[in-house]
Design a protein around this motif. Structure first.
Motif, PDB file in Angstrom:
ATOM      1  N   LEU A  70       0.835  -1.206   0.000  1.00  0.00           N
ATOM      2  CA  LEU A  70       0.000   0.000   0.000  1.00  0.00           C
ATOM      3  C   LEU A  70       0.870   1.257   0.000  1.00  0.00           C
ATOM      4  N   LEU A  71       1.946   1.229   0.805  1.00  0.00           N
ATOM      5  CA  LEU A  71       2.841   2.392   0.881  1.00  0.00           C
ATOM      6  C   LEU A  71       3.510   2.649  -0.473  1.00  0.00           C
ATOM      7  N   PHE A  72       3.949   1.582  -1.137  1.00  0.00           N
ATOM      8  CA  PHE A  72       4.544   1.741  -2.475  1.00  0.00           C
ATOM      9  C   PHE A  72       3.524   2.304  -3.467  1.00  0.00           C
ATOM     10  N   ASP A 164       8.745  11.876   7.284  1.00  0.00           N
ATOM     11  CA  ASP A 164       7.420  11.257   7.128  1.00  0.00           C
ATOM     12  C   ASP A 164       7.273  10.521   5.797  1.00  0.00           C
ATOM     13  N   SER A 165       7.859  11.066   4.730  1.00  0.00           N
ATOM     14  CA  SER A 165       7.613  10.445   3.422  1.00  0.00           C
ATOM     15  C   SER A 165       8.375   9.133   3.239  1.00  0.00           C
ATOM     16  N   ILE A 166       9.343   8.836   4.106  1.00  0.00           N
ATOM     17  CA  ILE A 166      10.047   7.552   3.995  1.00  0.00           C
ATOM     18  C   ILE A 166       9.231   6.438   4.653  1.00  0.00           C
ATOM     19  N   LYS A 214      18.451   7.368 -11.165  1.00  0.00           N
ATOM     20  CA  LYS A 214      17.141   7.079 -11.743  1.00  0.00           C
ATOM     21  C   LYS A 214      16.234   8.319 -11.673  1.00  0.00           C
ATOM     22  N   ASP A 215      16.237   8.977 -10.512  1.00  0.00           N
ATOM     23  CA  ASP A 215      15.415  10.168 -10.343  1.00  0.00           C
ATOM     24  C   ASP A 215      15.855  11.274 -11.304  1.00  0.00           C
ATOM     25  N   ARG A 216      17.160  11.410 -11.466  1.00  0.00           N
ATOM     26  CA  ARG A 216      17.653  12.464 -12.336  1.00  0.00           C
ATOM     27  C   ARG A 216      17.201  12.228 -13.769  1.00  0.00           C
TER      28      ARG A 216
HETATM   29  C1  LIG Z   1       7.216   3.171   1.813  1.00  0.00           C
HETATM   30  C2  LIG Z   1       8.018   2.165   1.524  1.00  0.00           C
HETATM   31  C3  LIG Z   1       7.490   0.795   1.412  1.00  0.00           C
HETATM   32  C4  LIG Z   1       8.252  -0.184   2.220  1.00  0.00           C
HETATM   33  C5  LIG Z   1       9.735  -0.049   1.962  1.00  0.00           C
HETATM   34  C6  LIG Z   1      10.557  -1.202   2.547  1.00  0.00           C
HETATM   35  C7  LIG Z   1      10.153  -2.461   1.813  1.00  0.00           C
HETATM   36  C8  LIG Z   1      10.324  -1.407   4.038  1.00  0.00           C
HETATM   37  C9  LIG Z   1      12.027  -0.955   2.282  1.00  0.00           C
HETATM   38  C10 LIG Z   1      12.486   0.430   2.711  1.00  0.00           C
HETATM   39  C11 LIG Z   1      11.694   1.504   2.034  1.00  0.00           C
HETATM   40  C12 LIG Z   1      10.192   1.365   2.301  1.00  0.00           C
HETATM   41  C13 LIG Z   1       9.906   1.758   3.736  1.00  0.00           C
HETATM   42  C14 LIG Z   1       9.468   2.328   1.374  1.00  0.00           C
HETATM   43  C15 LIG Z   1       9.891   3.757   1.694  1.00  0.00           C
HETATM   44  C16 LIG Z   1      10.020   4.809   0.719  1.00  0.00           C
HETATM   45  C17 LIG Z   1       9.227   4.847  -0.489  1.00  0.00           C
HETATM   46  C18 LIG Z   1       7.962   5.578  -0.526  1.00  0.00           C
HETATM   47  C19 LIG Z   1       9.757   4.283  -1.537  1.00  0.00           C
HETATM   48  C20 LIG Z   1       9.197   4.430  -2.839  1.00  0.00           C
HETATM   49  O1  LIG Z   1      10.244   4.258  -3.670  1.00  0.00           O
HETATM   50  P1  LIG Z   1      11.018   5.457  -4.332  1.00  0.00           P
HETATM   51  O2  LIG Z   1      10.340   5.698  -5.604  1.00  0.00           O
HETATM   52  O3  LIG Z   1      12.458   5.142  -4.316  1.00  0.00           O
HETATM   53  O4  LIG Z   1      10.825   6.646  -3.317  1.00  0.00           O
HETATM   54  P2  LIG Z   1      10.701   8.172  -3.607  1.00  0.00           P
HETATM   55  O5  LIG Z   1       9.415   8.337  -4.329  1.00  0.00           O
HETATM   56  O6  LIG Z   1      11.891   8.516  -4.448  1.00  0.00           O
HETATM   57  O7  LIG Z   1      10.718   8.773  -2.261  1.00  0.00           O
END
Ligand SMILES: C=C1CC[C@@H]2C(C)(C)CCC[C@@]2(C)[C@@H]1CC/C(C)=C/COP(=O)(O)OP(=O)(O)O
Length: 300
Positions: A70-72, A164-166, A214-216
């Motif tokens: 869900l968070l992803f 918070d966003s992590i 990747k972000d860049r």
């Molecule tokens: C929110 C997240 C889902 C669970 C995940 C686990 C599997 C625990 C591994 C560590 C990271 C995290 C807590 C992850 C946290 C950050 C997150 C929203 C990642 C989404 O990926 P990404 O696109 O790299 O992040 P961003 O959009 O660049 O901030």
């Protein structure tokens, strides 16, 4: 632990009602979740005599993976615009308040909240999880808005939002809810709240350093390295952020040694502190390890 394939199926099946929910969200959630659970397995076993919660309980494990997925998905709803703004608002409302979604579809939101409410070892963790969800959604929105707008945050403002966003608090709170880690009581201790801030900052810096290339290339500005480079084009950003990471790790280590939190908090925080080496490096579907350019380093 339950077989990966079966866990994956159960996460995918749950995610079916969520528009834009992808295989990748489930795959990364199971991978990350398995890594965390494996690391704290012995501690969870030790406390199971007190909590009565089996570390191998399939229902608890799948619920944990679903929350990570869900968070992803929520992150991608913001970053990739998977759903319409009014749908996202309704989804956030449902997840942050624990009510059914006001718009059709998205039944998975209420299903997950209902199962977490029912499974909560300590009801306070459920209340806190809703609060952490509201903070996470607000931070994703704020990060996205500033990256798209004219006004750039300072590094400090960026870090403040990224705590918070992590979503590390969400991850810990969900584990606490399912396996009785007593986070609601610990949150009253200033030292524990400091640990949450430190480990979240570490997680954010690891994520941004890892995702920099990747972000860049994706034109994504919501990243500490990119933000700093925009403000200070000549800055050795990667060295600076690695130094920051090391400093935060030292501060975290000191509090952990002094405070001696109950099991499984030591191994849990430790697992999250090395996630860059143990999780990101092997995560190909989301973190594009084949992305061109720098930003990736050998495992620490
Ligand atoms: C929110 C997240 C889902 C669970 C995940 C686990 C599997 C625990 C591994 C560590 C990271 C995290 C807590 C992850 C946290 C950050 C997150 C929203 C990642 C989404 O990926 P990404 O696109 O790299 O992040 P961003 O959009 O660049 O901030």
């Amino acid at each position: 632990m339950i077989p990966t394939e079966s866990a994956l199926q159960q996460v995918l099946e749950w995610g079916r009602s969520l528009t834009g929910f992808a295989n990748e969200h489930a795959v990364e959630a199971v991978r990350g979740g398995q890594y965390i659970l494996q690391r704290i397995q012995p501690s969870l076993h030790d406390i199971s005599a007190r909590t009565g919660r089996d570390p191998q309980d399939e229902k608890l494990i799948v619920t944990f993976y679903r929350e990570l997925a869900l968070l992803f998905w929520l992150d991608d709803c913001n970053d990739l615009g998977l759903i319409a703004p009014e749908q996202l608002a309704a989804v956030e409302q449902a997840l942050g308040q624990g009510v059914p979604c006001a718009l059709p579809g998205f039944e998975g939101c209420a299903v997950l909240r209902a199962s977490l409410a029912a499974l909560a070892y300590d009801r306070r963790d459920y209340t806190e999880l809703l609060n952490d969800t509201r903070c996470y959604c607000a931070a994703l929105r704020a990060g996205h808005a500033q990256a798209a707008g004219a006004q750039r945050w300072s590094y400090a403002e960026y870090l403040h939002n990224s705590i918070d966003s992590i979503a590390y608090s969400n991850v810990f709170c969900c584990l606490s809810l399912l396996w009785g880690l007593d986070m609601a009581t610990l949150r009253a201790r200033p030292a524990f709240r400091q640990v949450l801030r430190l480990i979240s900052t570490i997680g954010r810096l690891q994520n941004d350093l890892h995702g920099c290339a990747k972000d860049r290339s994706a034109g994504e500005a919501d990243n500490a390295a990119i933000l700093l480079l925009q403000r200070y084009p000549a800055m050795p950003v990667e060295d600076f952020l690695n130094d920051e990471l090391a400093g935060h790790a030292r501060m975290l280590h000191r509090v952990m040694v002094e405070e001696r939190f109950p099991a499984p908090w030591g191994p849990l925080i430790e697992a999250m502190a090395v996630i860059r080496a143990k999780y990101y490096q092997t995560s190909t579907s989301r973190y594009g390890n084949d992305a061109a350019g720098g930003g990736q380093r050998a495992p620490a």
